[in-house]
Each structure stands twice: as structure tokens, then as C-alpha cells.
Design an enzyme around this catalytic site. Sequence first.
Site: not given
Lengths: 438, 367
Positions: A295-297
Site C-alpha cells: 500500500w505504501h508504494g
Amino acid sequence: MLLASYVFYSFWQIEFTGLMALTTVIDFSCGLQIYKTTVKRNKLIWLWLSIGSNIAMLFMFKYFDFLMGDTPIAKKLYDSNFTAWMIELGKYVLPAGISFYTFQSISYVMDVYRGEQVPEKNLLRFMSFVSFFPQLVAGPIERFHHLYNQLHTKYQPLWEDLRNAARLLIYGLFLKVCIADNLAEIVDTYYQNNAAYTAGSTWLATFLFAFQVYADFFGYSLLAQGSALLFGIKLMDNFNKPYVSKSIPEFWHRWHISLSTWFRDYLFIPLGGNKRGPLVLAFAVMIVFFTSGLWHGANMTMILFGVSQGVLYLFDRFIFSKIKLKNQVWDRFRQLKTFSLFMITLVYFRSSTIPESSEVFHSLLGDTAGSLQLHIPVFVLILLAVFIILDLFIVRERIDIWFQKFHFSIRWAAYSAMILCVWLLGGAINHPFVYFQF
Amino acid sequence: MDIIKKILWRFLFAIGLFFIANFFYSKYQFPKDVAKYSRVKGKIDTAFANGEIVYMGESSNTSFNPWTDTFTYSISDYMQMYLPDKKITSITHESFHPGLFLKMLNLLPDDGRKRTLVITLNMRTCGPSAMFSGNEASNQQEALFYSQRLPLLTRIFLSMHYYDNKNPMERERLKFQYWRTRALNKNGFENPDGTVKKWLEKVAYSDRPEKWRHMADAYIKEFAFILDGSNDRVQDLDQMVKKCKKQGVNLLFHLLPASRDYAQLLYGNRLIQYMDYNADFLANRYSKMGATVINNYKNSRSVQYTDQWYPTEHLNAELRREIAESICKALHPNKLVEIHPEVNNRPNPEIRQPMADTMLKQLGIWH
């Protein structure tokens, strides 16, 4: 409010407003269909249609380049102007806040599916929930029942709200502009040529990055809360002094709270949570943190960041928490251990590639030929020291709330000092909010 | 009513605080910030204050050829030699462009003195490669200081990044979008590939040697575009003409040469047609608008370019002198003196400049 939110969002990239509208309409329709149908299987189909469409958006705009790279399919899609447009957008400028508003929207559909939420029948009202501008681009990820009622209550400006909003905005700006941006300049200098620096400088850059990302995201969350409060809307707190946590599980209850609780409610518990034994718990934790990393990257380093958090979480949960000692020294040690471990895993968060993170880890262990020293300007050192001492060691509540205890003259002096710092000492290099990229 | 009173009171306090802070900031910190964040600002002020003729350009003014140039004088240096009676100053820095020149005009002192501005007209700076360059944010940050606003306000804009601060990735996307969507088949042009993107793909997958592919790729990216009035840089130039007219400043554009020889050798007429069109577009547009335009676009040979494998306007001493002469002739045709510049550089005779045309011709891989 809806119009203002869409106008605000269009300043970033007008094409993205269509994307947000599409997500909203799909989830709105799915919510209604789930509520209308009585057949459980059909409910599930509508639920997966909603989740699938959100994941498809995320895949196309956020993960396409990471997962497809230069495959023949990618090349084929790049030949069509329409799909090439999407790929380019995703590759170079991720639609701002896509990870935030899709999660917010998914939570609504899930709540409807579980029967915890009656679906909204007015599309425009639902759109105003998804697109509420103060928290649109980087959270907090609000739940429908919490935000919706506030959005559609008649607004009555209260002096107390305006005063608190101003307080949040000043403190948020101070954290972002004075602390985070100035630290970012130092950390970026290090990461532009990390191999040339000494091990001591690597430790310093790693330490500073921990406070850069904290001040950056905490600052943003306060700005979001302050902006919302100008309209009488109270957003949830997203941070609660995470760096005083005694364990990684506690840390994730205090850091990016809206995302942690989202994962808890919509992924961890459905996967079995902590009620079905240690194996299921371990599995659920690792899935949650793997997803959180992704989700963060769209990057292997982010996945490793997530996985490392999962491992540390389990380590604390199954091993460290068994040691039951009750004294101050032990507590301080645990706090230091938690902060240090999180700080070290942030190397994955900051590095762009695995080789880069490996270089930094080697350097942390003293394996570097670099001779350059990283320097901190005196004013940055002072600002950071004041912030750390107050936030970590002296003040139990949030600093801006703590100020309320003091005499008018001290309060005003403090806020004036913060304003002056924002005016005079802001970092000159542009560093967008770290969490904007997610 | 009570709320309004409370807000007003605090607002007035903030305004007061602002002006007090501005007083101290201007006096003690602003000069340091200018030196730190906008190294050119001091040069601009000096150039405008002292120059009768102010030369504004980019790296083409000062770059020289380390292999062959005996003289390292810039174009503006040569101009000063040709017109010793005139005080000529220069404002030049790499990657400057019309958008920045326009902002610099904000610093022109309103002292009633007659000035002439010589502005470099570089066709390439109007193309997507330059317009969406990754360095642009730092240019725009410096440009915050090209203004007469209150110093503290400038500092706040700097802290808040209130300028065109798109990050390099966003600019990269805009560049790719430009290459993908802008048709090369309009205005009577014929191009079988239709867009730069398709053209570049053909180059990338062609069986020609790598040297040729790299060079062709660079030339297409830099020159394959069609100018019109909607181009941002053209609009900046338009505004500059209007502003100079309004302020009574004599404006002269000099259109830089472009490496037509190599474009011709790489792609025959296919690329040249765009370059010629754009050069004519710029020269005609600004002549019609009343500015003096010196057109040196076709006055160059491939050997005169310092960068042989990549299109730039870095010119050797011979060409820099010729350009200076053409500008001076247009400004003061009867005042030019004969010049005999002293040697101020010792090129290393052991080093020979690798010429792209010789090497590629030997390999037999030209168009």
C-alpha cells in the site's frame, strides 16, 4: 463542500477527478445493491465487484509499472492512447490520494455488507464523503459513520473550533515546513551519495529520517484536522506519540492510526485475527504488513519495509512481551529498542532500490569507505532538539494542547515563534508530503 | 459578531508581527538569503543598473570549445569589444529561458534611462525537452527573487514552495505526453510516424549503429515540434515584447544558430522542415510585433559546435564573434570598431575534438 473538494482536487491534475468520481459511483452503486439484495451470494458478488474495481484502479495507476514493467502486454497497452495515458499517469504522477480514498470507499462498502451501515441513497452526499478535501490526499482514512454525520449537520461557526483549528494549522505547518523540510534537505543530501559518507553520518541520516517522516506526516495530519475544523468537522487523530511506544504492536496503535485500524477491521480480523491461535495470528500479521508495505508504494523496498514490521511485530508479540519486568529502566529500554528498530527499518522506506538499502545497511554496520561527514545547520539542530525534548520526554499530550495550560502571554509567544519560524526558516527545497506519493 | 471581533484582533496582530519581522528580515537576513537561493539576482541588479546594453542569454553566451578555442570571450565580451563606447553588461546562466527573462524584467529600475535589451532566442528552449526539464523547479525557485515584493513575503513563498514546483517525475510525464499526443503531421508537414513517440520508437528499434541511434534520438527529442501561439515560451516572449514597449526599452532578439548540418545528415529534410519552420515562426512573429530580430539561425557549420553528439547551442569562438558582430551591426551600424582580441586560452594541441560528422561519415551511417 462537494464542489470545493472537486475543485481542490482538480488543481493537482484535472483528469484525476474523473477517476475519483468513477470509484465513488461504483462503490455507491455496489453499496445500494448489497443492501437491496437478500441473497448472500449476490451480496458477495457486489462486494467483490466494488473491491475488485478499486484494486483494478490501484493496479492500473499505482502498480502497473512495478508489476508489468516492459512485458509484451505493457507494450501493447502503451500503443493505445487511452491506456498509455493511464500508464504514464501512474508511472510518473500517481493520482494524489488514490490509496486513501479507495480505502475509505472500500470501508463503506464493507460496512454495508456486514450490515453495520445503512447505505447512503443520495449520490452527491456520498461523493462529498469520499472527496472531503482536507483529508482527501493523505488521510486520515475516515469511516463513513464518523465523517458523514458531521458533513451533513448544519454548520455553526464556533469560536472554540476556529481557535483550535488555528492552533492545529500553526503547529502542523511548523512541523512540516520547519522540521520535516529542513531535515529532508539533510537526509536527501545523504541519500544522493550515500556511499561517500561515514558510518556515523549514516546513523545520523537514519535518525533524522525517522523524525523527518514523523514530522512530515504528523504535520500533514494536523493540517488536515485543522482545515476540517474550520468547517466544524472533527477528524480522527492519526498519531499519538508513536516514538514513546514500548513495542512494535503498540507503535502501530499510535502511528498512522487510521490506516492501522483500517487494516485491523477489514483485513486482520477477517483473516482470523488473534482468536484462532498463534499460527493464524502470525499468518494474519504477515499478510497485513505485506499489504501495508505494498500500500505504501509499488516498490520492493516498501514490501520489505512492511514485511520487516511484521517480523518485528511477531517478535515482540511472541518473545519480548513474555518478559514481565516492571521498572522504569526496563520500560525505557523497550522504548529505545522499539524506536531503534523502527528507525532502522525505515532505511527500506527511504531507499529507492534494494541495492541502495543494502549499501546503507552495510554502512550502518561500519562497512563503508566513505569519508564525508553530514552536517546539520545549527538552527535545525535547535528546532529538532526542542521538538524531541518536548514531544518525547516532557509533554504527555500533544504539544499544541499542552500550550493551553499556560498563560495567554506564553501561549501567544509560542505561537508567534512558530509562525516566525515558518516564515523565516522553512526549508527551501520542495519536498512534497511524504505520504502524498501513496 | 463576537467571533468577527476576536478574529479581527488576532488578524491585526499577525499583520503587525509580519511588518516587524519584515523590517528585521530585510535588514539582516534577506541579503544572505538572496546570496544563498538566487545567485543571479545580484548580477541582474548590477547589469540593469550599469548597462546601456544588457545581454540576456543562456550557456550559449559563455560556453567555449576547450579543444579549439583560442579565445574564450563570450558573445557579450565580443560585443563590448565591437562597441567600446557602450557599456554592455550580461545576465547569463545555463538553462535560462524566456519565462525567466520575463520575470527578470520585474527588476528593471524605473529610472527613465534608455536601455537596450538583447535577448537570446533559442528555438530549442521552446520545445518539450527544455520546457519540461527536471531542473525547472530550481529555476523557478530562484525566480521568486526576481520581484519587487516585500522580502519577507518572498521568503514565505520560498518556505511554502509557492512557485511552479512540479517534481522531475511530473515534468517527465508531461514531456512524454507531449511526444505521444502532439501531431507532427499538421501545418502541411508530412511525417510517416505521426508523433515523436512513434518516431523515437522507430529509431530505437532500427538496425543502425548505436552512435547514430543515440544522436538521432537526441535530435528528434530536441527539434521535432511545431511552434504556435499557444506555446508557453512563445507567450512569455509575447509578454516580454509588450512589457518592453510599455517601459520604453529597446528590444532586440537574436535567433541562435541550430545544428542544421547534423539534423540534415541524420534525417534529411524530415527533421529540418520543423527546425526551419520554427525559426521562421519566431523571426517573423517578433519582427511583426515590432522587435528587432537578428536571424543567425542558418549561419553555422557542424564543426563550430562544441557538443558534437548532442544538440546544444554551445558555439566556438569564431561563431560567437560572428554573432556578436551581427548584433552590434544591428544596434549601432556606424560605431563598430575593428577588433583584435588577445589570445586568452591555450588549447591543448594534443587533444583533438572528436567530430561526429567525420566519425559517422567514415562509418558510412549517415542518412
